[in-house]
Design a protein around this motif. Structure first.
Motif, short mmCIF file in Angstrom:
data_model
loop_
_atom_site.label_atom_id
_atom_site.label_comp_id
_atom_site.label_asym_id
_atom_site.label_seq_id
_atom_site.Cartn_x
_atom_site.Cartn_y
_atom_site.Cartn_z
N PRO A 145 20.88 -8.50 29.92
CA PRO A 145 20.20 -7.36 30.54
C PRO A 145 20.72 -5.99 30.10
O PRO A 145 19.98 -5.00 30.17
CB PRO A 145 20.46 -7.58 32.03
CG PRO A 145 20.59 -9.06 32.17
CD PRO A 145 21.31 -9.49 30.93
N SER A 146 21.96 -5.91 29.65
CA SER A 146 22.51 -4.62 29.24
C SER A 146 21.90 -4.11 27.94
O SER A 146 21.96 -2.91 27.65
CB SER A 146 24.02 -4.73 29.05
OG SER A 146 24.34 -5.60 27.96
N VAL A 147 21.28 -5.01 27.16
CA VAL A 147 20.82 -4.65 25.82
C VAL A 147 19.70 -3.62 25.85
O VAL A 147 19.70 -2.65 25.09
CB VAL A 147 20.38 -5.91 25.04
CG1 VAL A 147 19.71 -5.53 23.72
CG2 VAL A 147 21.57 -6.81 24.78
N ASP A 148 18.73 -3.81 26.74
CA ASP A 148 17.59 -2.90 26.74
C ASP A 148 17.34 -2.21 28.08
O ASP A 148 16.28 -1.63 28.30
CB ASP A 148 16.32 -3.62 26.28
CG ASP A 148 16.07 -4.91 27.05
OD1 ASP A 148 16.78 -5.18 28.02
OD2 ASP A 148 15.13 -5.64 26.65
N ALA A 149 18.32 -2.25 28.99
CA ALA A 149 18.21 -1.46 30.22
C ALA A 149 18.50 0.01 29.88
O ALA A 149 19.15 0.30 28.87
CB ALA A 149 19.20 -1.97 31.26
#
Length: 204
Positions: A145-149
């Motif tokens: 989730p951190s990749v494109d939040a």
């Protein structure tokens, strides 16, 4: 091993606005947790770490996995997750260290773009009010989730306070996680986050 922290609030829009007012970053809707009565919004904390704002899902008529959620008006930290690449081995280690556990269990949610996120999680039967983590292993076919939040925030510090810091430091050590524990009046999770508007401190 820090993966993400959970900021709980009774209304998701309120939680999104709360963080945007303080960081100038608007968390993006992440999806719902089927059967758990919750939905979330996410923002990246730099690196493979993120903040999950979690709130009741009005479309699900089931009891939330966080029963206190509907009553929370001012967002507060409810818990945090530590990452592992081998949750089966970790389960044995944690059990051998004397912690009763639940899982590992499969979890999933559909993102707004239709892609599925899948993971396995391991929970302690007693997480000491959220101070101790749960553990998560992300599926290799899932984008973290951190990749494109939404970006723009950075985690400066994540720590715990307790009237018994040595006790909690020993628990973290037995679990194999590194968390600074400071002496304080209450047992709390605390986090300092930097954004475009300066720093914001979150606590449980």
């Amino acid at each position: 091993m820090f993966d993400h922290m959970i900021l709980g609030v009774g209304d998701l829009d309120r939680g999104i606005a709360y963080m945007e007012e303080r960081t100038n970053v608007r968390a993006v809707f992440g999806g719902v947790h089927p059967g758990r009565g919750t939905r979330n919004a996410l923002l990246t904390l730099d690196g493979q770490r993120y903040l999950e704002i979690i709130a009741p899902d009005p479309e699900q008529h089931v009891k939330s996995w966080f029963p206190e959620l509907p009553k929370i008006r001012e967002p507060r930290l409810l818990g945090w997750a530590a990452h592992t690449d081998d949750i089966a081995a970790l389960a044995k280690k944690v059990r051998d260290a004397g912690f009763p556990i639940q899982g590992p269990a499969d979890g999933s949610r559909a993102r707004p773009d239709g892609k599925m996120l899948r993971w396995k999680s391991l929970r302690l039967e007693d997480d000491r009010g959220g101070l101790l983590p749960f553990f998560i292993e992300w599926s290799l076919d899932s984008v973290h989730p951190s990749v494109d939040a939404p970006a723009g925030c950075r985690l400066i510090r994540f720590f715990a306070t307790s009237p018994q810091p040595e006790y909690f430091a020993a628990l973290y050590n037995r679990l194999g996680v590194e968390v600074v524990v400071e002496r304080g009046e209450n047992a709390q999770l605390r986090a300092q986050i930097a954004g475009a508007k300066g720093e914001v401190e979150l606590s449980s």
